[in-house]
Design a protein around this motif. Structure first.
Motif, PDB file in Angstrom:
ATOM      1  N   UNK A  13       1.409  12.131   6.835  1.00  0.00           N
ATOM      2  CA  UNK A  13       1.568  13.203   7.806  1.00  0.00           C
ATOM      3  C   UNK A  13       2.508  12.769   8.916  1.00  0.00           C
ATOM      4  N   UNK A  14       3.414  13.654   9.300  1.00  0.00           N
ATOM      5  CA  UNK A  14       4.322  13.401  10.423  1.00  0.00           C
ATOM      6  C   UNK A  14       3.607  13.806  11.708  1.00  0.00           C
ATOM      7  N   UNK A  15       3.519  12.865  12.644  1.00  0.00           N
ATOM      8  CA  UNK A  15       2.911  13.144  13.941  1.00  0.00           C
ATOM      9  C   UNK A  15       3.953  13.468  14.998  1.00  0.00           C
ATOM     10  N   UNK A  16       5.164  12.932  14.811  1.00  0.00           N
ATOM     11  CA  UNK A  16       6.226  13.150  15.808  1.00  0.00           C
ATOM     12  C   UNK A  16       7.575  12.869  15.173  1.00  0.00           C
ATOM     13  N   UNK A  17       8.536  13.751  15.442  1.00  0.00           N
ATOM     14  CA  UNK A  17       9.937  13.486  15.107  1.00  0.00           C
ATOM     15  C   UNK A  17      10.742  13.498  16.395  1.00  0.00           C
ATOM     16  N   UNK A  18      11.606  12.517  16.538  1.00  0.00           N
ATOM     17  CA  UNK A  18      12.366  12.357  17.777  1.00  0.00           C
ATOM     18  C   UNK A  18      13.408  13.452  17.924  1.00  0.00           C
ATOM     19  N   UNK A  62       0.844  -1.195   0.000  1.00  0.00           N
ATOM     20  CA  UNK A  62       0.000   0.000   0.000  1.00  0.00           C
ATOM     21  C   UNK A  62       0.881   1.246   0.000  1.00  0.00           C
ATOM     22  N   UNK A  63       1.986   1.172   0.748  1.00  0.00           N
ATOM     23  CA  UNK A  63       2.910   2.301   0.840  1.00  0.00           C
ATOM     24  C   UNK A  63       4.280   1.767   1.203  1.00  0.00           C
ATOM     25  N   UNK A  64       5.321   2.447   0.701  1.00  0.00           N
ATOM     26  CA  UNK A  64       6.693   2.105   1.053  1.00  0.00           C
ATOM     27  C   UNK A  64       7.493   3.389   1.192  1.00  0.00           C
ATOM     28  N   UNK A  65       8.397   3.405   2.148  1.00  0.00           N
ATOM     29  CA  UNK A  65       9.331   4.526   2.255  1.00  0.00           C
ATOM     30  C   UNK A  65      10.749   3.970   2.163  1.00  0.00           C
ATOM     31  N   UNK A  66      11.699   4.831   1.837  1.00  0.00           N
ATOM     32  CA  UNK A  66      13.016   4.320   1.477  1.00  0.00           C
ATOM     33  C   UNK A  66      14.150   4.961   2.268  1.00  0.00           C
ATOM     34  N   UNK A  67      15.176   4.163   2.488  1.00  0.00           N
ATOM     35  CA  UNK A  67      16.400   4.657   3.120  1.00  0.00           C
ATOM     36  C   UNK A  67      17.154   5.601   2.194  1.00  0.00           C
ATOM     37  N   UNK A 112      -7.341  11.660  12.536  1.00  0.00           N
ATOM     38  CA  UNK A 112      -6.660  10.427  12.136  1.00  0.00           C
ATOM     39  C   UNK A 112      -7.618   9.355  11.628  1.00  0.00           C
ATOM     40  N   UNK A 113      -8.899   9.614  11.597  1.00  0.00           N
ATOM     41  CA  UNK A 113      -9.859   8.571  11.254  1.00  0.00           C
ATOM     42  C   UNK A 113      -9.535   7.961   9.889  1.00  0.00           C
ATOM     43  N   UNK A 114      -9.411   6.633   9.872  1.00  0.00           N
ATOM     44  CA  UNK A 114      -9.129   5.914   8.636  1.00  0.00           C
ATOM     45  C   UNK A 114      -7.684   5.946   8.201  1.00  0.00           C
ATOM     46  N   UNK A 115      -6.802   6.571   8.976  1.00  0.00           N
ATOM     47  CA  UNK A 115      -5.380   6.628   8.635  1.00  0.00           C
ATOM     48  C   UNK A 115      -4.635   5.470   9.290  1.00  0.00           C
ATOM     49  N   UNK A 175       1.192   9.199  10.009  1.00  0.00           N
ATOM     50  CA  UNK A 175      -0.168   8.752   9.713  1.00  0.00           C
ATOM     51  C   UNK A 175      -0.320   8.739   8.203  1.00  0.00           C
ATOM     52  N   UNK A 176      -0.663   7.579   7.658  1.00  0.00           N
ATOM     53  CA  UNK A 176      -0.858   7.437   6.224  1.00  0.00           C
ATOM     54  C   UNK A 176      -2.343   7.574   5.928  1.00  0.00           C
ATOM     55  N   UNK A 177      -2.718   8.694   5.305  1.00  0.00           N
ATOM     56  CA  UNK A 177      -4.104   8.902   4.943  1.00  0.00           C
ATOM     57  C   UNK A 177      -4.502   8.013   3.778  1.00  0.00           C
ATOM     58  N   UNK A 178      -5.642   7.337   3.888  1.00  0.00           N
ATOM     59  CA  UNK A 178      -6.122   6.411   2.864  1.00  0.00           C
ATOM     60  C   UNK A 178      -7.410   6.962   2.256  1.00  0.00           C
ATOM     61  N   UNK A 179      -7.440   7.059   0.945  1.00  0.00           N
ATOM     62  CA  UNK A 179      -8.653   7.466   0.249  1.00  0.00           C
ATOM     63  C   UNK A 179      -9.674   6.332   0.361  1.00  0.00           C
ATOM     64  N   UNK A 180     -10.830   6.563   1.009  1.00  0.00           N
ATOM     65  CA  UNK A 180     -11.777   5.461   1.204  1.00  0.00           C
ATOM     66  C   UNK A 180     -12.371   4.926  -0.088  1.00  0.00           C
ATOM     67  N   UNK A 181     -12.396   5.744  -1.117  1.00  0.00           N
ATOM     68  CA  UNK A 181     -12.975   5.292  -2.394  1.00  0.00           C
ATOM     69  C   UNK A 181     -12.039   4.358  -3.134  1.00  0.00           C
ATOM     70  N   UNK A 182     -10.764   4.750  -3.237  1.00  0.00           N
ATOM     71  CA  UNK A 182      -9.800   3.955  -4.009  1.00  0.00           C
ATOM     72  C   UNK A 182      -9.013   2.968  -3.161  1.00  0.00           C
ATOM     73  N   UNK A 183      -8.939   3.236  -1.853  1.00  0.00           N
ATOM     74  CA  UNK A 183      -8.105   2.416  -0.983  1.00  0.00           C
ATOM     75  C   UNK A 183      -6.634   2.733  -1.092  1.00  0.00           C
TER      76      UNK A 183
END
Length: 424
Positions: free
Chosen positions: A383-388, A326-331, A353-356, A369-377
């Motif tokens: 969105x960044x919620x926290x950085x250390x 569904x999603x990937x992030x990279x080094x 955050x609903x549905x994320x 938080x990864x927002x998901x389009x409810x229509x397409x999935x």
């Protein structure tokens, strides 16, 4: 003419048997003096999604008068007590209340069983309570053992008290999986809304999965399994659900629900739809999030994340359809080095955050938080919620939920955290 799948299957079974019997020491090692190909640096891919900061949410540490030694799992007792059990990597389990009271009590001391289990990924990996725990007092744990090295999935009972304690003398082993190396265990377990127990297992270790265990349909490594703890199939101490995707296949282990994982860490079910989600830790380039579907193949080690792997020239199973994450992030973009899952938020206190899908990176201490389009999935935003902060010893080991579905994070430094509305 022989089926290429069957031929590949028997070849896999042979090599898997040899490997598990003799271990990695028998693997062919290239001559260090021979010329080696110079790897081509991969191109840095364009960002799949724009990244933004989400305001109004803060990470708060929960107050306890103790640390929780490398917590790896949090499971709710399916009763009205409001307690949850923290499983710690070195064998201690504590029942806690996450209501701000700081209350905790011992639940199970498994440390003697874990004596000598000290390597980085060894130890306890999961705990899950039977959906009918209030009636049968059953719960399940996942942990590693040595001599021989193996993953153990077992059942245990708890006392019938209002504040139950585990009864270790009642342990019944359901499944033991030989492990070639002491990493890529996976090991998270969870009950689905169907009442079956789901088990996430890693590929057994070694770079590049050279024995192709994650794609081998006759071994359990690199798979998500689904078993019925309420029945028995033949001489097995558990049942094979009749609707498992490979239940009637002779060339695939019937326990397998999905395959092609490297080191899955964080199983969770959407509280609204029942969809299974899983984060999978990558090797060099990609960390990924998957919606796990019956019979699907998620590609490792033919693929890593959304891309073909550079270390296997050909797919292991011919004509295999592979499901992209569904999603990937990279080094390559410096986003992180080790994903930890993960829950699809369905709580009430953080409506933004609903549905994320909320997830984190162990190495960088970032929470997204990864927002998901409810229509397409499909993902629509990240969105960044926290950085250390540099001085904060925060290495999240799991993103999960309390009894009300509100986000809770476990950290290797021994603390528990909440994501909460920022009232400042």
């Amino acid at each position: 003419m022989k089926s290429p799948v069957l031929s590949n299957f028997w070849l896999h079974a042979f090599f898997a048997a040899v490997f598990l019997a003799h271990g990695p020491a028998d693997a062919a090692i290239p001559d260090a003096g021979s010329p080696q190909p110079v790897p081509v640096p991969p191109e840095i891919p364009a960002a799949e999604l724009p990244e933004e900061m989400m305001t109004g949410i803060v990470l708060r540490k929960l107050a306890f008068d103790r640390e929780f030694d490398s917590p790896v799992m949090l499971a709710s007792l399916p009763d009205a007590s409001g307690e949850q059990v923290v499983a710690m990597q070195r064998g201690e389990f504590c029942a806690v209340r996450l209501d701000g009271s700081g209350q905790w009590r011992p639940f199970l001391d498994f440390r003697a069983k874990m004596k000598g289990i000290v390597l980085f990924e060894e130890g306890v990996h999961g705990i899950a309570f039977h959906p009918r725990f209030a009636e049968n007092r059953l719960f399940y744990i996942s942990y590693s053992q040595n001599e021989p090295r193996r993953t153990v999935i077992s059942e245990m009972r708890a006392s019938k008290d209002a504040t139950p304690d585990a009864l270790p003398e009642t342990e019944r082993v359901l499944l033991e999986i030989p492990q070639p190396l002491a990493d890529h265990w996976g090991g998270h377990i969870a009950f689905g809304p169907d009442g079956c127990l789901y088990i996430a297992l890693g590929d057994g270790g070694l770079r590049n999965d050279p024995y192709r265990l994650a794609q081998n349909p006759w071994v359990l490594h690199g798979k998500v399994l689904r078993i019925d703890v309420n029945s028995r199939s033949g001489n097995l101490p558990y049942g094979i659900p009749e609707d498992n995707p490979f239940a009637k296949e002779q060339t695939v282990r019937r326990e397998i629900f999905a395959l092609g994982f490297r080191n899955p860490w964080g199983l969770s079910f959407d509280a609204r739809t029942g969809q299974l989600w899983c984060a999978d830790v990558g090797q060099d380039l990609w960390e990924e999030i998957n919606r796990v579907e019956a019979g699907a193949n998620y590609g490792w080690s033919d693929r890593e994340g959304p891309a073909k792997s550079a270390f296997h020239a050909h797919s292991d199973l011919p004509d295999t359809a592979v499901k992209d994450p569904v999603h990937a992030y990279t080094r390559l973009r410096g986003e992180g080095i080790c994903i930890v899952g993960g829950l699809l938020y369905r709580g009430q206190k953080l409506p933004q955050l609903d549905g994320a899908f909320v997830f984190a990176d162990w190495g960088y201490g970032t929470i997204w938080a990864l927002g998901i389009d409810p229509a397409s999935g499909l993902p629509s935003r990240r969105s960044v919620l926290h950085r250390k902060d540099a001085e904060h010893k925060f290495n999240p080991t799991l993103v999960t939920a309390d009894v009300d579905g509100e986000p809770v994070l476990l950290s290797q430094d021994g603390a528990l955290y909440r994501l909460e509305k920022d009232d400042d």
